[in-house]
Design an enzyme around this catalytic site. Structure first.
Site, PDB file in Angstrom:
ATOM      1  N   PRO A   9      57.829 -57.992 129.899  1.00 44.68           N
ATOM      2  CA  PRO A   9      56.493 -58.590 129.974  1.00 44.68           C
ATOM      3  C   PRO A   9      55.382 -57.621 130.366  1.00 44.68           C
ATOM      4  CG  PRO A   9      57.897 -59.388 131.763  1.00 44.68           C
ATOM      5  CD  PRO A   9      58.778 -58.654 130.799  1.00 44.68           C
ATOM      6  N   ASN A  10      54.275 -57.783 129.670  1.00 39.86           N
ATOM      7  CA  ASN A  10      53.023 -57.045 129.927  1.00 39.86           C
ATOM      8  C   ASN A  10      53.049 -55.596 129.446  1.00 39.86           C
ATOM      9  OD1 ASN A  10      51.654 -59.276 131.284  1.00 39.86           O
ATOM     10  ND2 ASN A  10      53.185 -58.967 132.882  1.00 39.86           N
ATOM     11  N   ARG A  17      46.104 -52.523 130.729  1.00 37.86           N
ATOM     12  CA  ARG A  17      46.678 -52.917 132.007  1.00 37.86           C
ATOM     13  C   ARG A  17      46.700 -51.748 133.008  1.00 37.86           C
ATOM     14  NH1 ARG A  17      53.179 -53.629 132.784  1.00 37.86           N
ATOM     15  NH2 ARG A  17      52.944 -54.682 134.765  1.00 37.86           N
ATOM     16  N   TYR A  22      49.643 -47.108 134.618  1.00 36.87           N
ATOM     17  CA  TYR A  22      50.452 -47.066 133.387  1.00 36.87           C
ATOM     18  C   TYR A  22      49.866 -46.170 132.292  1.00 36.87           C
ATOM     19  CZ  TYR A  22      52.752 -50.973 135.676  1.00 36.87           C
ATOM     20  OH  TYR A  22      53.429 -51.752 136.576  1.00 36.87           O
ATOM     21  N   ASN A  73      63.214 -51.305 129.622  1.00 33.93           N
ATOM     22  CA  ASN A  73      62.248 -51.421 130.708  1.00 33.93           C
ATOM     23  C   ASN A  73      61.997 -52.922 130.859  1.00 33.93           C
ATOM     24  OD1 ASN A  73      60.162 -51.572 132.457  1.00 33.93           O
ATOM     25  ND2 ASN A  73      58.835 -50.096 131.412  1.00 33.93           N
ATOM     26  N   ALA A  76      58.575 -56.670 134.973  1.00 39.14           N
ATOM     27  CA  ALA A  76      58.701 -57.487 136.190  1.00 39.14           C
ATOM     28  C   ALA A  76      60.079 -58.159 136.298  1.00 39.14           C
ATOM     29  CB  ALA A  76      57.593 -58.536 136.224  1.00 39.14           C
ATOM     30  N   GLU A  97      68.004 -47.527 132.085  1.00 37.33           N
ATOM     31  CA  GLU A  97      66.821 -48.271 132.544  1.00 37.33           C
ATOM     32  C   GLU A  97      65.655 -47.291 132.702  1.00 37.33           C
ATOM     33  OE1 GLU A  97      67.229 -49.361 136.641  1.00 37.33           O
ATOM     34  OE2 GLU A  97      65.696 -50.905 136.544  1.00 37.33           O
ATOM     35  N   HIS A  99      61.395 -46.939 133.861  1.00 33.57           N
ATOM     36  CA  HIS A  99      60.121 -47.466 134.366  1.00 33.57           C
ATOM     37  C   HIS A  99      59.052 -46.405 134.173  1.00 33.57           C
ATOM     38  CE1 HIS A  99      62.049 -50.967 135.861  1.00 33.57           C
ATOM     39  NE2 HIS A  99      62.998 -50.197 136.351  1.00 33.57           N
ATOM     40  N   ARG A 106      55.909 -47.791 145.222  1.00 28.12           N
ATOM     41  CA  ARG A 106      54.985 -48.923 145.149  1.00 28.12           C
ATOM     42  C   ARG A 106      55.411 -50.008 146.153  1.00 28.12           C
ATOM     43  NH1 ARG A 106      54.143 -50.355 138.979  1.00 28.12           N
ATOM     44  NH2 ARG A 106      52.418 -51.546 139.895  1.00 28.12           N
TER      45      ARG A 106
HETATM   46  C1  DQA Z   1      57.410 -51.309 135.324  1.00 26.47           C
HETATM   47  C2  DQA Z   1      57.416 -51.482 136.844  1.00 26.47           C
HETATM   48  C3  DQA Z   1      57.545 -52.948 137.213  1.00 26.47           C
HETATM   49  O1  DQA Z   1      57.585 -53.086 138.629  1.00 26.47           O
HETATM   50  C4  DQA Z   1      56.379 -53.733 136.683  1.00 26.47           C
HETATM   51  O2  DQA Z   1      56.536 -55.105 136.962  1.00 26.47           O
HETATM   52  C5  DQA Z   1      56.148 -53.517 135.222  1.00 26.47           C
HETATM   53  C6  DQA Z   1      56.338 -52.176 134.669  1.00 26.47           C
HETATM   54  C7  DQA Z   1      57.152 -49.851 134.904  1.00 26.47           C
HETATM   55  O3  DQA Z   1      57.396 -49.543 133.741  1.00 26.47           O
HETATM   56  O4  DQA Z   1      56.710 -49.045 135.722  1.00 26.47           O
HETATM   57  O5  DQA Z   1      55.691 -54.409 134.519  1.00 26.47           O
HETATM   58  O6  DQA Z   1      58.671 -51.682 134.825  1.00 26.47           O
END
Ligand code: DQA
Length: 146
Positions: A9-10, A17, A22, A73, A76, A97, A99, A106
């Site tokens: 998501p997102n 964003r 990011y 990835n 959230a 995985e 990020h 964070r």
């Molecule tokens: C994320 C880190 C997560 O905590 C966050 O909710 C994201 C993006 C990252 O790529 O840094 O949406 O996965």
């Protein structure tokens, strides 16, 4: 070698964003970077993005027998989803995985990763480059196994 690259998501909001966290490049740029990086490794990458937990579980299940490796990835859902962890364990496809941000520096809640429990490696805080390193890691792992 075929990799499924899943973004949660997102991640479709990249560029808009929180650019200070990011970056300013959008999701289309990420897909281009992933496809190019896969080609350089002599592999192929298919990208999938969803804002829905169940759709991500479906994509992982459908990867069974079709993909050699998964880069994920979960965004959230990293910090909440036992369903995604269970799906990764069910298909048992080697997974890395990723990020984009350094989740460890964070909020505390970002330090917990369910999906990471099924991953051979986690890469954090390297921006788009993390996806390239994840595919290189998978290629090395799969070559060593065959
Ligand atoms: C994320 C880190 C997560 O905590 C966050 O909710 C994201 C993006 C990252 O790529 O840094 O949406 O996965």
């Amino acid at each position: 070698m075929k990799f499924l690259v899943i973004n949660g998501p997102n991640i479709n909001m990249l560029g808009i964003r929180e650019p200070e966290i990011y970056g300013r490049q959008d999701y289309a740029a990420l897909v281009g970077f992933i496809e190019e990086s896969a080609r350089e490794l002599g592999a192929e990458a298919e990208c999938f993005q969803s804002n829905h937990e169940g759709a991500i579980v479906d994509a992982i299940q459908q990867a069974y027998g079709r993909f050699d490796g998964i880069v994920i990835n979960p965004a959230a859902y990293t910090h909440t989803s036992v369903a995604i962890l269970d799906a990764l364990k069910a298909v048992a496809i080697p997974t890395v995985e990723v990020h984009i941000s350094d989740v460890d520096s964070r909020e505390d809640f970002r330090r917990v990763s369910y999906a990471g429990m099924a991953a051979i490696k986690t890469i954090k805080g390297l921006g788009f480059e993390g996806y390239r390193q994840a595919m290189a890691e998978l290629a090395g792992f799969l070559n060593a196994r065959s």
